[in-house]
Design a protein around this motif. Structure first.
Motif, PDB file in Angstrom:
ATOM      1  N   UNK A  85       0.716  -1.382   0.183  1.00 46.87           N
ATOM      2  CA  UNK A  85      -0.144   0.061   0.080  1.00 46.87           C
ATOM      3  C   UNK A  85       0.837   1.432   0.059  1.00 46.87           C
ATOM      4  N   UNK A  86       2.139   1.222   0.145  1.00 53.71           N
ATOM      5  CA  UNK A  86       3.000   2.307  -0.033  1.00 53.71           C
ATOM      6  C   UNK A  86       3.225   2.743  -1.260  1.00 53.71           C
ATOM      7  N   UNK A  87       2.666   2.005  -2.239  1.00 54.41           N
ATOM      8  CA  UNK A  87       2.750   2.273  -3.744  1.00 54.41           C
ATOM      9  C   UNK A  87       2.225   3.631  -4.117  1.00 54.41           C
ATOM     10  N   UNK A  88       2.753   4.389  -5.127  1.00 51.27           N
ATOM     11  CA  UNK A  88       1.981   5.479  -5.620  1.00 51.27           C
ATOM     12  C   UNK A  88       0.648   5.264  -6.228  1.00 51.27           C
ATOM     13  N   UNK A  89      -0.114   6.380  -6.110  1.00 54.62           N
ATOM     14  CA  UNK A  89      -1.516   6.087  -7.007  1.00 54.62           C
ATOM     15  C   UNK A  89      -1.937   7.678  -7.382  1.00 54.62           C
ATOM     16  N   UNK A  90      -2.602   7.595  -8.428  1.00 55.61           N
ATOM     17  CA  UNK A  90      -3.289   9.057  -8.926  1.00 55.61           C
ATOM     18  C   UNK A  90      -3.748   9.661  -7.707  1.00 55.61           C
ATOM     19  N   UNK A  91      -3.531  10.987  -7.430  1.00 57.79           N
ATOM     20  CA  UNK A  91      -4.049  11.656  -6.364  1.00 57.79           C
ATOM     21  C   UNK A  91      -3.930  10.849  -4.956  1.00 57.79           C
ATOM     22  N   UNK A  92      -3.229  10.047  -4.754  1.00 62.10           N
ATOM     23  CA  UNK A  92      -3.136   9.104  -3.552  1.00 62.10           C
ATOM     24  C   UNK A  92      -4.529   8.545  -3.294  1.00 62.10           C
ATOM     25  N   UNK A  93      -5.187   8.085  -4.434  1.00 65.78           N
ATOM     26  CA  UNK A  93      -6.483   7.683  -4.206  1.00 65.78           C
ATOM     27  C   UNK A  93      -6.779   6.263  -3.812  1.00 65.78           C
ATOM     28  N   UNK A  94      -5.245   5.486  -3.735  1.00 67.78           N
ATOM     29  CA  UNK A  94      -5.102   3.929  -3.420  1.00 67.78           C
ATOM     30  C   UNK A  94      -6.397   3.205  -3.685  1.00 67.78           C
ATOM     31  N   UNK A  95      -6.440   2.893  -4.920  1.00 69.81           N
ATOM     32  CA  UNK A  95      -7.710   2.164  -5.476  1.00 69.81           C
ATOM     33  C   UNK A  95      -7.424   0.624  -5.382  1.00 69.81           C
ATOM     34  N   UNK A  96      -7.241   0.130  -4.285  1.00 75.64           N
ATOM     35  CA  UNK A  96      -6.829  -1.200  -4.333  1.00 75.64           C
ATOM     36  C   UNK A  96      -7.474  -1.827  -3.123  1.00 75.64           C
ATOM     37  N   UNK A  97      -7.751  -3.313  -3.207  1.00 79.06           N
ATOM     38  CA  UNK A  97      -8.245  -3.864  -2.226  1.00 79.06           C
ATOM     39  C   UNK A  97      -7.492  -5.387  -2.240  1.00 79.06           C
ATOM     40  N   UNK A  98      -7.346  -5.986  -1.136  1.00 78.24           N
ATOM     41  CA  UNK A  98      -6.631  -7.324  -1.072  1.00 78.24           C
ATOM     42  C   UNK A  98      -7.398  -8.390  -0.477  1.00 78.24           C
ATOM     43  N   UNK A  99      -7.192  -9.642  -0.938  1.00 73.95           N
ATOM     44  CA  UNK A  99      -8.026 -10.697  -0.278  1.00 73.95           C
ATOM     45  C   UNK A  99      -6.976 -11.785   0.018  1.00 73.95           C
ATOM     46  N   UNK A 100      -6.807 -12.256   1.453  1.00 75.78           N
ATOM     47  CA  UNK A 100      -5.814 -13.099   1.793  1.00 75.78           C
ATOM     48  C   UNK A 100      -6.386 -14.625   1.834  1.00 75.78           C
TER      49      UNK A 100
END
Ligand code: FMN
Length: 324
Positions: free
Chosen positions: A19-34
């Protein structure tokens, strides 16, 4: 520990690192499932920027950057990741399935990239008038190539053209409907906000208007940001891919993060610049049409002062754990 099965807390820590990755406008458009030892990476379309990114291209570039970071985090705990990109045509939001594969001690180069993850920050300050050495440029090109993309460093003539295209893109974006409102949504300070671009990261405005720096302060005139002179001869690179569909955008995101981390490792500051790829007609001019390639991102590189960290949502907000 190298050579042992990963525990759930170790896997959660790998996701947090992603989640420390860059994203457009720091929108963090990700979800994870373990699911057991497997990490599924999903795109969060509720976080898409409709005005800047109607096709969701930058959305998948951002998720691609997180996937590369996750791969690196797994390498640094001694596992070679096995990766499937967009594995299920019926589930387009499932962008990747990442499984810890064989045990292997990471090489010094990969450990160096992993160490750079927490030190990489988008830098919007003026850079020094110092040339980036040829061997470092070569390393950055190899980083993009490694991920199936191409990084082209602009010569003096194309640099001027790209800067002009960027300024024109910024001008057109500013006059487009909804641009300011969208910018406001991602830059407005809110209590307990863990996404968006904070004022401390806006940087000064380019007094000579030489570089196409994104003006994050456009809807915050009360901030009275100072104007500064930016470097006269910036190092500008264009990241391209051979295709232009979702898998290519994920590829571009992985390559972008590999380039940014390779630069960080070499003490370079970096600024992703995406206005010129947000206006289709300008984007077409950026990549030579005869080459058949597609421009995905412009990156500014150089030696700058330190840049602030931006917030991230806690891992508990983006990660779902399923017992297998
Ligand atoms: C697809 C994409 C597009 C971006 N475009 C820009 C841009 O045009 N201008 C800019 O200053 N930063 C840009 N960024 C950087 C983000 O704003 C930055 O990653 C985010 O605010 C988080 O901050 P950090 O990179 O310091 O962690 C972009 C990043 C990505 C992944």
């Amino acid at each position: 520990m190298y050579g042992s099965v990963l525990t759930t807390p170790e896997l959660v820590e790998c996701v947090r690192t992603a989640t420390l990755a860059p994203s457009l406008h720091n929108s963090q458009p990700w979800r994870f499932r373990l699911v057991g030892e497997t990490v599924e990476v999903y795109v969060d379309r509720d976080r898409q920027l409709e005005v800047l990114d109607p096709d969701g291209r930058e959305l998948l570039i951002s998720v691609g950057a997180a996937i590369f970071t996750l791969r690196l985090a797994l390498r640094s705990v001694g596992r070679v990741p096995e990766l499937a990109i967009l594995p299920d045509i019926d589930r387009p939001d499932l962008v990747a399935v990442v499984r810890p594969g064989p045990f292997a001690k990471p090489s010094a180069a990969l450990s160096g990239l992993a160490d750079a993850i927490a030190h990489r920050h988008t830098n919007r300050q003026p850079f020094q008038a110092k040339v980036v050495p040829a061997d470092v440029i070569e390393e950055l090109r190899a980083a993009a190539d490694h991920e199936g993309a191409e990084l082209t460093i602009a010569g003096p003539a194309s640099r001027t053209i790209i800067a002009g295209l960027g300024r024109e893109a910024e001008r057109r974006l500013r006059s487009s409907d909804g641009y300011r409102a969208e910018m406001g949504r991602w830059t407005r300070p809110m209590a307990r906000r863990r996404d968006g671009v904070p004022a401390a990261a806006f940087g000064p405005w380019d007094a000579m208007e030489r570089l196409p720096m994104r003006d994050f302060g456009i809807v915050h005139p009360q901030l009275q940001r100072r104007g500064e002179r930016f470097e006269r001869h910036p190092t500008i690179a264009v990241l391209t891919t051979s295709g232009d569909e979702p898998a290519s955008w994920v590829c571009a995101g992985q390559a972008l993060q590999r380039v940014l981390l390779s630069a960080t490792r070499r003490h370079l500051s970096t600024t992703p610049i995406s206005q010129p790829v947000e206006i289709p007609s300008i984007r077409e001019v950026l990549a030579d049409r005869r080459s058949g390639r597609f421009a995905q991102m412009v990156v500014r590189l150089g030696y700058g002062p330190s840049a602030p960290t931006t917030p991230r949502r806690p891992v508990t907000e983006v990660l779902q754990q399923i017992a297998d």
